[in-house]
Design a protein around this motif. Structure first.
Motif, short mmCIF file in Angstrom:
data_model
loop_
_atom_site.label_atom_id
_atom_site.label_comp_id
_atom_site.label_asym_id
_atom_site.label_seq_id
_atom_site.Cartn_x
_atom_site.Cartn_y
_atom_site.Cartn_z
N LEU A 1 -13.99 17.99 35.74
CA LEU A 1 -12.61 17.65 35.41
C LEU A 1 -11.71 18.87 35.56
N PHE A 2 -12.12 20.00 34.99
CA PHE A 2 -11.31 21.21 35.07
C PHE A 2 -11.28 21.78 36.49
N TYR A 3 -12.37 21.58 37.23
CA TYR A 3 -12.36 22.06 38.61
C TYR A 3 -11.37 21.25 39.44
N ASN A 4 -11.32 19.95 39.21
CA ASN A 4 -10.36 19.10 39.94
C ASN A 4 -8.92 19.47 39.58
N LEU A 5 -8.71 19.93 38.35
CA LEU A 5 -7.36 20.29 37.92
C LEU A 5 -6.93 21.66 38.39
N THR A 6 -7.87 22.62 38.43
CA THR A 6 -7.51 24.01 38.73
C THR A 6 -7.93 24.48 40.12
N SER A 7 -8.92 23.79 40.73
CA SER A 7 -9.49 24.20 42.02
C SER A 7 -10.06 25.62 41.95
N SER A 8 -10.42 26.06 40.75
CA SER A 8 -11.00 27.39 40.54
C SER A 8 -12.23 27.24 39.66
N TYR A 9 -13.38 27.68 40.21
CA TYR A 9 -14.60 27.54 39.44
C TYR A 9 -14.60 28.46 38.22
N VAL B 1 -19.79 34.73 33.42
CA VAL B 1 -18.39 34.40 33.11
C VAL B 1 -18.33 33.50 31.87
N TYR B 2 -19.23 32.52 31.83
CA TYR B 2 -19.30 31.65 30.64
C TYR B 2 -19.59 32.48 29.39
N VAL C 1 -17.65 22.68 46.70
CA VAL C 1 -17.33 23.59 45.60
C VAL C 1 -17.11 25.00 46.13
N ASP C 2 -15.98 25.57 45.71
CA ASP C 2 -15.68 26.96 46.03
C ASP C 2 -16.03 27.80 44.81
N TYR C 3 -17.07 28.59 44.91
CA TYR C 3 -17.56 29.36 43.77
C TYR C 3 -16.88 30.72 43.64
N HIS C 4 -15.87 30.99 44.42
CA HIS C 4 -15.21 32.29 44.38
C HIS C 4 -14.20 32.35 43.23
N PHE C 5 -14.14 33.51 42.58
CA PHE C 5 -13.22 33.73 41.47
C PHE C 5 -12.87 35.21 41.43
N LEU C 6 -11.59 35.51 41.57
CA LEU C 6 -11.10 36.89 41.61
C LEU C 6 -11.81 37.70 42.70
N GLY C 7 -12.06 37.04 43.81
CA GLY C 7 -12.70 37.69 44.94
C GLY C 7 -14.22 37.78 44.83
N TYR D 1 -26.60 26.24 33.36
CA TYR D 1 -27.40 26.84 34.43
C TYR D 1 -27.84 25.79 35.44
N TYR D 2 -28.31 24.65 34.95
CA TYR D 2 -28.74 23.58 35.86
C TYR D 2 -27.55 22.97 36.60
N ILE D 3 -26.40 22.88 35.91
CA ILE D 3 -25.21 22.33 36.57
C ILE D 3 -24.78 23.24 37.71
N ILE D 4 -24.88 24.55 37.51
CA ILE D 4 -24.46 25.52 38.54
C ILE D 4 -25.45 25.53 39.70
N ARG D 5 -26.73 25.55 39.41
CA ARG D 5 -27.73 25.71 40.48
C ARG D 5 -28.01 24.40 41.22
N GLU D 6 -27.71 23.24 40.60
CA GLU D 6 -27.95 21.95 41.24
C GLU D 6 -26.67 21.11 41.21
N PRO D 7 -25.65 21.54 41.92
CA PRO D 7 -24.35 20.85 41.86
C PRO D 7 -24.39 19.43 42.41
N VAL D 8 -25.25 19.15 43.39
CA VAL D 8 -25.28 17.79 43.96
C VAL D 8 -25.85 16.82 42.95
N VAL D 9 -26.85 17.22 42.20
CA VAL D 9 -27.50 16.32 41.24
C VAL D 9 -26.68 16.18 39.96
N PHE D 10 -26.03 17.27 39.51
CA PHE D 10 -25.35 17.22 38.22
C PHE D 10 -23.83 17.25 38.34
N PHE D 11 -23.29 18.14 39.16
CA PHE D 11 -21.84 18.32 39.20
C PHE D 11 -21.13 17.15 39.87
N MET D 12 -21.69 16.65 40.96
CA MET D 12 -21.09 15.52 41.66
C MET D 12 -21.57 14.21 41.02
#
Length: 384
Positions: A19-27, A276-277, A189-195, A110-121
């Motif tokens: 939800l927050f990624y869709n709103l901010t486009s920043s991971y 970051v978390y 997913v764009d995993y970049h943040f502050l370069g 950790y699982y959400i980050i490493r397995e985005p297709v299974v959990f994030f989408m």
């Protein structure tokens, strides 16, 4: 079974992060807002925990007195401590319990980050997610690209991230466009943040420094260091005002060192996104601990003052009642004495009002019993 349970545990967190990624486009911003919402959800429980901890710190002197008094009787000491906790409304485990809450969230994240297709989408179900993942693998393979594999030909830990990056980099390819059209929920997913690439492991960033030092690499390396420093500061703020001594103080100092070291280690060996978390979680927790600490210190002081005033008022009331009762008893005693005197006076008056006694009636001169029924005036006269 455990994988299914873990999947359903991770899904709510993944939905919030998405939800927050869709709103901010920043991971990175998504992780920060995600952490803030989690802190707000847990705030009521942590407020209760903090209040109990502040009260325990303020009551540590009394607890130490109990421990010293019953140092040779462990059973009696435990009974007295439990009684003391119940009287003061203290839960000694509440502070420890909630301090471990970030860890399960960290594991889920950790699982959400490493397995985005299974959990994030979100493609409807776990089986549907795995089906889309297989289609994505076929697309990447058709492009002549590959991803990390383990020795037993299983996907590497971060294979799904690599697959997403391959598809994102080849978004103009007709095969990829067809795949994206067939799977509209797919997120490049764009995993970049502050370069910085937040999928990078800080442990691997050191080896990359050989190729040249860049601000992004320096930032990746600083993430675990910053997470450790903030974790240490959080421990200091959390233990501020603690008056523990002996083993409790030693245990507190151990925790103060262990938590920062653990956060440094976790942030060092896992993707920078987890660092970051952890940084955001520590930063929000420092603010929370400082605010709640001041608030409950003042609130508990007010409660103690109110209880003291109530006890003083009750003591004065009982003293006044005792005085009134004592005065009443004195009055009753005086009334009883007065009544007794009146009765005595009345009895004396009654005695005085009676007929003269035989003693007085029979008196003749100095002889009190001179007269009687056989009295003869000439009884003792002699003839001349």
């Amino acid at each position: 079974m455990f994988s299914t349970i873990g999947y359903y545990i991770c899904i709510p967190f993944a939905a919030l992060l998405r939800l927050f990624y869709n709103l901010t486009s920043s991971y990175g911003l998504s992780l920060i807002f995600f952490t803030l919402v989690i802190k707000l959800v847990l705030l009521p429980f942590q407020m209760k925990s903090k209040k109990s901890m502040v009260r325990m710190n303020r009551m540590s002197g009394k607890m130490q007195e109990i421990q010293k008094k019953y140092a040779n009787n462990q059973m009696k000491m435990n009974e007295e401590m439990q009684k003391f906790y119940a009287e003061e409304g203290i839960n000694p485990m509440s502070g420890c319990l909630w301090s471990f809450i970030p860890m399960p969230i960290l594991i889920a994240l950790y699982y959400i980050i490493r397995e985005p297709v299974v959990f994030f989408m979100n493609f409807g179900s776990r089986s549907a997610n795995l089906e889309v993942l297989q289609k994505a693998k076929d697309v990447v393979s058709s492009l002549g690209l590959s991803w990390s594999m383990l020795n037993d030909a299983k996907d590497g830990a971060y294979a799904q991230i690599e697959i997403i990056q391959h598809i994102s980099s080849n978004a103009d390819n007709p095969i990829v466009r067809t795949f994206l059209a067939e799977n509209p929920n797919w997120v490049n997913v764009d995993y970049h943040f502050l370069g910085m690439d937040l999928t990078t492991l800080p442990s691997s960033a050191f080896s990359a420094l050989k190729s040249g030092m860049t601000p992004a690499l320096i930032g990746i390396i600083l993430i675990p260091i910053l997470s450790g420093l903030l974790s240490f500061l959080l421990s200091k703020v959390s233990m501020a005002g603690s008056q523990n001594q002996g083993s409790a103080a030693a245990s507190g100092k151990t925790m103060m060192l262990m938590m920062p070291l653990m956060s440094v280690y976790i942030a060092f060996i896992m993707p920078a996104a987890l660092g970051v978390y952890w940084i955001a979680q520590s930063a929000f927790s420092i603010i929370q601990e400082a605010v709640l600490g001041r608030f409950y210190t003042r609130k508990i002081q007010e409660e103690e003052d109110a209880r003291f005033e109530a006890r003083e008022a009750d003591r004065k009331r009982r003293q006044e009642e005792a005085k009134v009762l004592q005065e009443k008893q004195k009055q009753q005693a005086a009334q009883k004495k007065s009544l007794k005197e009146k009765r005595q006076e009345a009895q004396e008056a009654k005695m005085r009002a009676k007929k003269p006694s035989t003693t007085e009636a029979g008196r003749v001169g100095e002889r009190p019993y001179a007269r009687g029924r056989s009295y003869k005036a000439d009884r003792y006269d002699t003839e001349d």
